[in-house]
Design a protein around this motif. Structure first.
Motif, PDB file in Angstrom:
ATOM      1  N   UNK B  73       0.833  -1.192   0.000  1.00  0.00           N
ATOM      2  CA  UNK B  73       0.000   0.000   0.000  1.00  0.00           C
ATOM      3  C   UNK B  73       0.870   1.246   0.000  1.00  0.00           C
ATOM      4  N   UNK B  74       0.416   2.274  -0.630  1.00  0.00           N
ATOM      5  CA  UNK B  74       1.167   3.538  -0.561  1.00  0.00           C
ATOM      6  C   UNK B  74       0.385   4.593   0.234  1.00  0.00           C
ATOM      7  N   UNK B  75      -0.498   4.095   1.063  1.00  0.00           N
ATOM      8  CA  UNK B  75      -1.240   4.998   1.938  1.00  0.00           C
ATOM      9  C   UNK B  75      -0.642   4.945   3.336  1.00  0.00           C
ATOM     10  N   UNK B  76      -0.494   6.088   3.934  1.00  0.00           N
ATOM     11  CA  UNK B  76      -0.055   6.120   5.329  1.00  0.00           C
ATOM     12  C   UNK B  76      -1.071   6.926   6.132  1.00  0.00           C
ATOM     13  N   UNK B  77      -1.022   6.753   7.417  1.00  0.00           N
ATOM     14  CA  UNK B  77      -1.969   7.458   8.268  1.00  0.00           C
ATOM     15  C   UNK B  77      -1.270   8.533   9.075  1.00  0.00           C
ATOM     16  N   UNK B  78      -1.973   9.625   9.270  1.00  0.00           N
ATOM     17  CA  UNK B  78      -1.403  10.727  10.055  1.00  0.00           C
ATOM     18  C   UNK B  78      -2.509  11.170  10.993  1.00  0.00           C
ATOM     19  N   UNK B  79      -2.360  10.871  12.259  1.00  0.00           N
ATOM     20  CA  UNK B  79      -3.418  11.327  13.166  1.00  0.00           C
ATOM     21  C   UNK B  79      -2.861  12.321  14.159  1.00  0.00           C
ATOM     22  N   UNK B  80      -3.520  13.460  14.153  1.00  0.00           N
ATOM     23  CA  UNK B  80      -3.063  14.636  14.876  1.00  0.00           C
ATOM     24  C   UNK B  80      -4.105  14.983  15.924  1.00  0.00           C
ATOM     25  N   UNK B  81      -3.632  15.423  17.082  1.00  0.00           N
ATOM     26  CA  UNK B  81      -4.617  15.699  18.118  1.00  0.00           C
ATOM     27  C   UNK B  81      -5.223  17.086  18.033  1.00  0.00           C
ATOM     28  N   UNK B  82      -4.514  18.026  17.433  1.00  0.00           N
ATOM     29  CA  UNK B  82      -5.099  19.364  17.322  1.00  0.00           C
ATOM     30  C   UNK B  82      -4.498  20.128  16.149  1.00  0.00           C
ATOM     31  N   UNK B 113      -8.148  15.599  20.634  1.00  0.00           N
ATOM     32  CA  UNK B 113      -7.909  14.991  21.948  1.00  0.00           C
ATOM     33  C   UNK B 113      -8.959  13.972  22.367  1.00  0.00           C
ATOM     34  N   UNK B 114      -9.769  13.524  21.466  1.00  0.00           N
ATOM     35  CA  UNK B 114     -10.785  12.543  21.842  1.00  0.00           C
ATOM     36  C   UNK B 114     -10.339  11.128  21.499  1.00  0.00           C
ATOM     37  N   UNK B 115     -10.113  10.311  22.528  1.00  0.00           N
ATOM     38  CA  UNK B 115      -9.702   8.930  22.278  1.00  0.00           C
ATOM     39  C   UNK B 115     -10.764   8.154  21.498  1.00  0.00           C
ATOM     40  N   UNK B 116     -12.001   8.509  21.691  1.00  0.00           N
ATOM     41  CA  UNK B 116     -13.074   7.828  20.959  1.00  0.00           C
ATOM     42  C   UNK B 116     -12.931   8.068  19.468  1.00  0.00           C
ATOM     43  N   UNK B 117     -12.839   9.325  19.123  1.00  0.00           N
ATOM     44  CA  UNK B 117     -12.645   9.667  17.716  1.00  0.00           C
ATOM     45  C   UNK B 117     -11.385   9.019  17.192  1.00  0.00           C
ATOM     46  N   UNK B 118     -10.370   9.051  18.001  1.00  0.00           N
ATOM     47  CA  UNK B 118      -9.109   8.467  17.584  1.00  0.00           C
ATOM     48  C   UNK B 118      -9.266   6.985  17.291  1.00  0.00           C
ATOM     49  N   UNK B 119     -10.013   6.314  18.155  1.00  0.00           N
ATOM     50  CA  UNK B 119     -10.245   4.892  17.932  1.00  0.00           C
ATOM     51  C   UNK B 119     -10.947   4.658  16.604  1.00  0.00           C
ATOM     52  N   UNK B 120     -11.919   5.488  16.325  1.00  0.00           N
ATOM     53  CA  UNK B 120     -12.663   5.349  15.072  1.00  0.00           C
ATOM     54  C   UNK B 120     -11.751   5.514  13.859  1.00  0.00           C
ATOM     55  N   UNK B 121     -10.941   6.546  13.894  1.00  0.00           N
ATOM     56  CA  UNK B 121     -10.120   6.790  12.706  1.00  0.00           C
ATOM     57  C   UNK B 121      -9.020   5.747  12.567  1.00  0.00           C
ATOM     58  N   UNK B 122      -8.513   5.270  13.693  1.00  0.00           N
ATOM     59  CA  UNK B 122      -7.493   4.226  13.597  1.00  0.00           C
ATOM     60  C   UNK B 122      -8.094   2.990  12.949  1.00  0.00           C
ATOM     61  N   UNK B 123      -9.283   2.690  13.371  1.00  0.00           N
ATOM     62  CA  UNK B 123      -9.972   1.542  12.788  1.00  0.00           C
ATOM     63  C   UNK B 123     -10.156   1.751  11.290  1.00  0.00           C
TER      64      UNK B 123
END
Lengths: 352, 352
Positions: B73-82, B113-123
């Motif tokens: 895959x050539x997709x990477x993830x970038x998750x930022x808190x703010x 800063x929401x772990x819930x949202x973070x969980x969703x996007x990680x999934x």
DNA sequence: CCGAAGATTTGGAACGTTCCAATATCCCTC
DNA sequence: GAGGGATATTGGAACGTTCCAAATCTTCGG
């Protein structure tokens, strides 16, 4: 999940698929697929069984495969020309928020005003079969480049900037009115030689803003001096260069409207180097009202744009079009002059 | 391409595939695939023919299908808190730049800063089979949540924040040293009651920064007053609340080190409301040195972090790991105190 | 207790690519 | 001009899902 039962722990290194789930739950892969899609066709009891198999095996859905077969993607593209500009960062936040809650996930690309880079990422995004695209086109983007994607089947929306001759959806603030209002304000404060700093005439937003500026001058019977419209990159450097250039003129202006706040920040910088102060020695007005504008020294008078709302609006429009509504969006957001100190209308705050 | 020959124009609505190209060029789909991958196996003349067929039919590569088959895959993830914090926006810019030039394309998610949202996007991201992930974990993220992804096969890198008990790659500035240095500076200016504003003790960056702060106090023989460490969200609101709380104390502090610049901006706000000025009435120091820090009123003394470079470093590390290098990254970026006006070391600039 | 209608489940083809083993073609050399 | 190694090309299976038409199971009236 308890410590003992790490998913993916014991088994082989190969991926858990819908087939494994089917086997484990004693149903067919079709049924598993149905469950995955939340179909009402499958019996509650069966659904439970499948769901617990999914849990037990640590299955993770493969959206690539699903997308290949179903031709439905939940990926959207977001291409921004300058993410380091808080204005566009805020826009991105608004867009991302809406997409995320709608179950879509955005690619992001920062073009830094390079059409070449923009071309590359657009290509890359469409190779990934995005469902929609929001783009703040880089300077110099030709309508044809975007058009070739418009015929690709997914909705496109231009954010903040329009493209001459291209009729696709767009969302932008009322640049003309905002700039006219801001210029009127400076005129009202007694300024006659008013400059316009930053951006390039070939950017729609700049054209609209400088248009509003000219309209206000015209209405006040001031003949515009072309030399006072100084183009440049829409960033700090652009502002710095502009103020430098203009202050060295024989007849320098006494005030300026900037293409955006970040340009105004650069101007603030340039003034400071010459030990001049905005508000006292020079009337300065920005555009966008980024969050930092109220904290500059002096606080920046600027045109407020509800950027977050614009971003959300853009995303909602794209969502609407993804879901089949073909009517294009054409939104012009309201703006409002917010008078602080840099224009000289109020006394400059001083800590002493 | 001339007006007449719009790709996709005449034909049916179905997608142009590698098979269509093969037919058009008179070769097999395997050969087309080889060309697509730039294989040296195919004869130059054949390659040309295929390439021109691709051009003629307006073919667009389907990376989803390719990825399904090749498991690359050539997709990477970038998750930022703010992302609204210029510091993280800059980080994102650095990361994106490196990935883009390496041919990767990042998903972006803003967790606020929401772990819930973070969980969703990680999934969601892992459903899309990302090749790697850079994450600034939201406050309250448990190591196990990230760990379950770490075992998923793709490299993970924590940016700016570490997670207790989790040994994965990370990139962060030298929080401890920066905070200690900043605090020493305030002490050197004569301050004895120095507060620490913003962030939460359960965030690693805050722990490190407040740790540096405490170390400096300790070295100077100042016994820390726990009441002067006021936690709060690492944003403007947090800073505003903190300064308000502290100025109402019987024995208020005379200076503060803020968790980050944005918190300091909030403090500036709060001081202003009380007609107090940083640098004169209160010694204020930030952390991060976002671009806006030099333009505040007064200009913010802060700890400089080379955020862009940190982002680039993070992306390079992930790239390295994607390409098979299993050694984890553990980078601590240098920082440097930059003295401006808000700490009171220099006379406060005043426009009058 | 049969048959029909409805509810549920299912096997196989399909999506567009890559991979693999096998085949076809080429160019030399003897 | 036959043999052999390199060079190019190729057909079919495979990736993990969804779709579709068909099969099976239930339920219920008569």
């Amino acid at each position: 999940m308890s410590l003992g039962e790490m998913p993916n722990a014991g088994g082989g290194s190969s991926r858990v698929t819908v087939i494994d789930i089917a086997r484990h739950a004693g149903v067919s892969k079709s049924t598993v697929s149905l469950v995955l899609q939340g179909s009402p066709l499958v019996k509650a009891e069966t659904r439970e069984r499948v769901l617990s198999s999914i849990e037990a095996l640590g299955y993770v859905y493969n959206r690539g495969a699903a997308n290949l077969r179903s031709a439905r993607s939940n990926i959207v593209g977001m291409v921004i020309n300058d993410l380091a500009n808080p204005f566009f960062a805020e826009l991105a936040v608004g867009i991302e928020r809406v997409f995320q809650t709608a179950g879509y996930i955005p690619f992001i690309a920062n073009t830094t005003e390079s059409p070449t880079r923009q071309g590359e990422v657009l290509r890359s995004m469409s190779e990934h079969d995005i469902a929609g695209l929001i783009i703040c086109p880089a300077r110099g983007t030709r309508a044809a480049e975007i058009e070739s994607f418009a015929s690709r089947g997914f909705p496109i929306l231009l954010a903040m900037r329009r493209l001459a001759g291209l009729r696709v959806s767009s969302v932008a603030p009322d640049n003309f009115r905002g700039a006219r209002r801001a210029t009127e304000h400076l005129i009202g404060l007694g300024h006659r030689r008013i400059a316009f700093f930053g951006g390039y005439a070939d950017m729609s937003a700049q054209a609209e803003r400088s248009g509003g500026y000219l309209a206000a001058l015209d209405a006040a019977g001031i003949v515009p001096d072309r030399a006072l419209i100084v183009e440049g990159p829409p960033n700090r450097e652009g502002g710095l260069a502009a103020i430098d250039r203009v202050l060295d003129m024989a007849e320098p202006p006494s005030a300026a409207l900037c293409f955006n706040d970040v340009v105004a920040f650069g101007v603030l910088d340039g003034l400071e180097r010459r030990r001049l102060a905005a508000g006292r020695d020079f009337g300065l007005v920005g555009f966008d009202d980024v969050r930092e504008a109220r904290h500059t020294n002096p606080a920046l008078t600027t045109v407020h744009v509800d950027t977050l709302a614009l971003g959300e609006r853009a995303a909602h429009a794209v969502l609407r079009m993804i879901h089949g509504d073909t009517r294009p969006e054409e939104h012009i957001g309201e703006v409002q002059l917010v008078v602080r100190e840099s224009c000289g209308a109020k006394e400059v705050r001083r800590p002493s």
